[in-house]
Design a protein around this motif. Structure first.
Motif, PDB file in Angstrom:
ATOM      1  N   ARG A   1      39.079  30.555  37.477  1.00  0.00           N
ATOM      2  CA  ARG A   1      39.418  31.520  36.419  1.00  0.00           C
ATOM      3  C   ARG A   1      40.265  32.668  36.974  1.00  0.00           C
ATOM      4  O   ARG A   1      41.249  33.096  36.360  1.00  0.00           O
ATOM      5  N   GLN A   2      39.899  33.157  38.156  1.00  0.00           N
ATOM      6  CA  GLN A   2      40.668  34.224  38.788  1.00  0.00           C
ATOM      7  C   GLN A   2      42.064  33.733  39.183  1.00  0.00           C
ATOM      8  O   GLN A   2      43.038  34.472  39.060  1.00  0.00           O
TER       9      GLN A   2
ATOM     10  N   ARG B   1      44.187  33.611  36.060  1.00  0.00           N
ATOM     11  CA  ARG B   1      44.558  34.963  35.646  1.00  0.00           C
ATOM     12  C   ARG B   1      45.626  35.551  36.565  1.00  0.00           C
ATOM     13  O   ARG B   1      46.581  36.176  36.108  1.00  0.00           O
TER      14      ARG B   1
ATOM     15  N   ARG C   1      47.352  28.943  31.665  1.00  0.00           N
ATOM     16  CA  ARG C   1      46.298  29.138  30.659  1.00  0.00           C
ATOM     17  C   ARG C   1      45.550  27.839  30.385  1.00  0.00           C
ATOM     18  O   ARG C   1      44.378  27.860  30.025  1.00  0.00           O
TER      19      ARG C   1
END
Length: 82
Positions: A4-5, A8, A56
């Motif tokens: 997830r990091q 992002r 994404r």
């Protein structure tokens, strides 16, 4: 770094590079009005948008390679042809 990091981070990196490409486009258009300049930087902006969408959707490695190769190619075309 968690996935997830990483996603992002790549979205932020691609967004910053998109802003840089937009500024470079404006600077280059001020010095020479050429369709090749618009095409080169336009494709670089589209590439940044594609990388954001890939990141994404979890395709971070593909997005990273595409971003690196694509932007180096766009800058090389600018330097060599324009």
């Amino acid at each position: 770094m968690t996935p997830r990091q990483a996603r992002r981070l790549r979205v932020i990196l691609a967004s910053v590079l998109m802003a840089v490409m937009a500024v470079l486009l404006v600077v280059r258009l001020a010095s020479s009005t050429s369709v090749l300049v618009v095409g080169d930087y336009g494709l670089a902006l589209i590439l940044c948008g594609i990388v954001i969408e890939l990141s994404r959707n979890g395709r971070t490695r593909l997005g990273t390679w595409l971003l690196c190769v694509g932007l180096v190619t766009a800058l090389a075309v600018d330097w060599l042809l324009l």
